[in-house]
Design a protein around this motif. Sequence first.
Motif, PDB file in Angstrom:
ATOM      1  N   SER A 405       7.474  20.524   7.105  1.00  0.00           N
ATOM      2  CA  SER A 405       8.280  20.510   8.334  1.00  0.00           C
ATOM      3  C   SER A 405       9.356  21.593   8.296  1.00  0.00           C
ATOM      4  CB  SER A 405       8.929  19.141   8.505  1.00  0.00           C
ATOM      5  OG  SER A 405       9.873  19.161   9.566  1.00  0.00           O
ATOM      6  N   ARG A 406       9.589  22.227   9.441  1.00  0.00           N
ATOM      7  CA  ARG A 406      10.680  23.191   9.612  1.00  0.00           C
ATOM      8  C   ARG A 406      11.732  22.659  10.579  1.00  0.00           C
ATOM      9  NH1 ARG A 406       9.811  28.607   8.249  1.00  0.00           N
ATOM     10  NH2 ARG A 406      11.256  29.182   9.932  1.00  0.00           N
ATOM     11  N   GLN A 407      11.714  21.360  10.839  1.00  0.00           N
ATOM     12  CA  GLN A 407      12.579  20.801  11.881  1.00  0.00           C
ATOM     13  C   GLN A 407      14.067  20.890  11.547  1.00  0.00           C
ATOM     14  OE1 GLN A 407       9.940  21.064  14.031  1.00  0.00           O
ATOM     15  NE2 GLN A 407      11.191  19.584  15.157  1.00  0.00           N
ATOM     16  N   ASP A 408      14.396  21.094  10.287  1.00  0.00           N
ATOM     17  CA  ASP A 408      15.800  21.265   9.900  1.00  0.00           C
ATOM     18  C   ASP A 408      16.138  22.726   9.612  1.00  0.00           C
ATOM     19  OD1 ASP A 408      16.206  18.515  10.042  1.00  0.00           O
ATOM     20  OD2 ASP A 408      15.587  18.211   7.955  1.00  0.00           O
ATOM     21  N   TRP A 409      15.180  23.619   9.887  1.00  0.00           N
ATOM     22  CA  TRP A 409      15.340  25.003   9.468  1.00  0.00           C
ATOM     23  C   TRP A 409      16.147  25.833  10.458  1.00  0.00           C
ATOM     24  CZ3 TRP A 409      14.916  26.624   4.796  1.00  0.00           C
ATOM     25  CH2 TRP A 409      14.822  27.983   4.505  1.00  0.00           C
ATOM     26  N   GLY A 410      16.038  25.505  11.750  1.00  0.00           N
ATOM     27  CA  GLY A 410      16.802  26.230  12.760  1.00  0.00           C
ATOM     28  C   GLY A 410      16.055  27.374  13.406  1.00  0.00           C
ATOM     29  N   MET A 413      10.496  26.087  15.169  1.00  0.00           N
ATOM     30  CA  MET A 413      10.348  24.638  15.014  1.00  0.00           C
ATOM     31  C   MET A 413       9.501  24.077  16.153  1.00  0.00           C
ATOM     32  SD  MET A 413      14.157  23.466  13.741  1.00  0.00           S
ATOM     33  CE  MET A 413      14.854  23.612  15.376  1.00  0.00           C
ATOM     34  N   HIS A 419       6.741  17.096  17.147  1.00  0.00           N
ATOM     35  CA  HIS A 419       6.921  16.703  15.740  1.00  0.00           C
ATOM     36  C   HIS A 419       6.698  15.208  15.580  1.00  0.00           C
ATOM     37  CE1 HIS A 419       8.753  16.316  11.762  1.00  0.00           C
ATOM     38  NE2 HIS A 419       9.543  15.386  12.260  1.00  0.00           N
ATOM     39  N   SER A 441      10.342  18.749   3.662  1.00  0.00           N
ATOM     40  CA  SER A 441      11.015  20.036   3.808  1.00  0.00           C
ATOM     41  C   SER A 441      11.056  20.630   2.410  1.00  0.00           C
ATOM     42  CB  SER A 441      12.429  19.856   4.370  1.00  0.00           C
ATOM     43  OG  SER A 441      12.396  19.284   5.659  1.00  0.00           O
ATOM     44  N   LYS A 444      14.066  21.061   0.143  1.00  0.00           N
ATOM     45  CA  LYS A 444      14.736  19.858  -0.382  1.00  0.00           C
ATOM     46  C   LYS A 444      14.154  19.438  -1.738  1.00  0.00           C
ATOM     47  CE  LYS A 444      17.242  19.065   3.394  1.00  0.00           C
ATOM     48  NZ  LYS A 444      16.742  20.096   4.320  1.00  0.00           N
ATOM     49  N   ASN A 533      12.205  27.599  18.977  1.00  0.00           N
ATOM     50  CA  ASN A 533      12.256  26.208  18.521  1.00  0.00           C
ATOM     51  C   ASN A 533      11.636  25.240  19.525  1.00  0.00           C
ATOM     52  OD1 ASN A 533      13.671  27.143  16.266  1.00  0.00           O
ATOM     53  ND2 ASN A 533      15.650  26.907  17.308  1.00  0.00           N
TER      54      ASN A 533
END
Length: 567
Positions: A405-410, A413, A419, A441, A444, A533
Amino acid sequence: MFSFHPTRRDLVIVLVVTTLLGLVLQFDFSLRFSDSNGSNSLLGFKVGFGGRQGDWDDGDDFGRSRTGAGGKDRWLQDVETGVKYAASEKVVGMGEVKAKWGEEGAPRTEVLAHAPGWTVFDSVYLFNGTWYIVVDNPSTIPLLRLMTSTGNEIWNDEESIQGREPTDKDMRIIFSSEAKRLWGNSASVVAGTTFLINDPPQFLDHYYHFAAELLVGLWRTYSSLDPLISASGNTHLPSPSRMIMPHVPAGKWNDYAKMNSFLSRAIFPSMSYEYQNDFLDRADTARAFLFDQVVFVDRAASFRGPEFQRTWRTASEAVTLQASRYWWTPIRKNLLEFVGSTGEFADEDDIIGVAVEEELSPDEVDVLALEAEEAEEDQEDREMREQDIKAMSAHSGKPVITYISRQDWGRRMLLPESHESLVTELLELERKYGWEVNIVSMDKLSRDEQIRLAARTTIMMGVHGNGLTHLLWMNNQNPRTTVVEFFYPGGFAEDYEFTARALGIRHYGVWDDTVFTAPDTPQIAYPEGFQGNEIPLNGKAVADLVVQRLVVEKLERVKEPVVDVSA
C-alpha cells in the motif's frame, strides 16, 4: 659396552612417529592457496560465489608469469562445464604482485562478453586514470562508445549528450608496442574479478535503479560466463573481489533506507569498495595496473543500444546475453540466507522448475465461467469445493498475497474507496480459500522483514512505485508467481514489467477494471493523474485475477490426465 635391544613396543612407536612426520611434511599448513610453483595444498582452493570450490588441475602451472600474445596460461577451462576461470583467482602472494613479460609483449586484452553498456574484460589496464585495451587486432573490440563514457551526469539536452561521448582520457585501444613504450615490461596486478561502475551518483542512490537496473544487469553480464548455474544457485563463478565507482564519492550511492549497501554486503560479503578518491589515488601513482577481470558497466553506453531504445531500461541490453535459466538464483539465495530465509534452497529437487511460458495463457481461463459453475452448486458443494482448494494449497504451499500500500505515502495513491474495495476483496479471498493476505507499507518494516516477506510472496501487487522493486526476491521458479501493478488509466511504465519479464515472472497491469499483460502491453505514457492520489481501481477485477492465477489455471493443470506408468 652398553647395547640397546629395542622391544616390539619401541619399534611400533618409531614407526608411528615416522609416519606422522611424513604426513605433516606432505601438507602445507601455511594457509596459502598455492605455493610459489602454483601447486595446490590441502587448503588450496578458491571459494567461489555460492560456496563452490575451484577444481584446479594439479598438473598445470598457474604462476604469475603470463604469456603475452597467446594468453594461454591466463585462463583455465573446466572440461565438463566449459566455464572459464581466471588463473589469477588463486590468491596472489606478496612476491607475485607484478606481471612481467618479454619480447612477446604485454598480455592481450580479451572481451569475454559484451552488450551495449555491459562488458567483461580479461586483462585490461589502468594507467593515469585511463583504461587501456591491448590487442593485436582492434577490429575485434566493440566500439568504445558502446562500452564506456565520460561518466558525466545524464541529461537529455544536446550538450549533455555530447559531453558523455568517450575520449582518449576515458579508454584507449593500443598495440603491445605502445604498451611497452608506456609501461616497459611489467604492470602491477590487481587480482580477481572487479565490478567497475562507470556511472555518476545520479541514479545510484535509488533502490530501483540500483537493484533492478544495475544489479540485475551486472549479474546477468557476469553470470553469462557460467552457463551451468543450477536451480539451487550453485555456480562456478568466483566471488567478486571489489567494486570500483570512479565518479562516486563514498556514501553517495546509498538510498534513504540504505537498502543498496545492505544488498551489496549481504550478497557479496567478501567484496571491497573503492570510490572516487581511491580511484584518483591509484591514478596518482603514475603506474600501470593490470586488472585480471573487469565487469565494466556504463549507463550512458547502454543508452546507445537498440534494446534500451525500445524499453528505456538499461538492463535490457545485458539481458540479451545468453545465460543459465537460473542465472538470478545465486543472488537471491545469498540474500535470503543473509536475512534468515533459507528453507526453499534446502534441496534442489524441492524447487519448482517450470517456466512461466509453459503455463496456460490468460485466454484459456475464464473466471466468469468458474463463478457461474459455483452459482449452480448448492451450499454443501461450495463448501466441499473450498475445502478441496484449501487442501490443495496446503499440499503445495499456501499462496501468499501481498498488497504493498502507498496510502500513507502522499504520492501515487489509490482513491480511498478503491483501496477499501481492494482490501475487502482480498480479505474475502483469505476467508474463502485460506490464503495468506498481507496489507503492508514496506517502509514500516525492517529491511530483513521486507525481503523475507517478498521471498514468501506468491502474488505481489501495488500502485506503480519503488516498493514493487521487491519483486526481485520472489521465487521466479514458481509458475504461479505474479506481479500485479496498478496504473492511472491510460498510463504505463515498463520499469517493473520489464524486471518481472527478465526474471521470468508473469506481470499484469491494471487500469481500474481492465487487465493487460505481455505481449499486449500499452505504449509508455504518463498522463495527467499518473503521479496523483486519485487512481481508480476495481477491487473485484483484481480479486478475479488472483483467482485466475491461483485456482483456475492450477485446476486446469490438475485436470490433465495422469498416465499410469506402472501398467
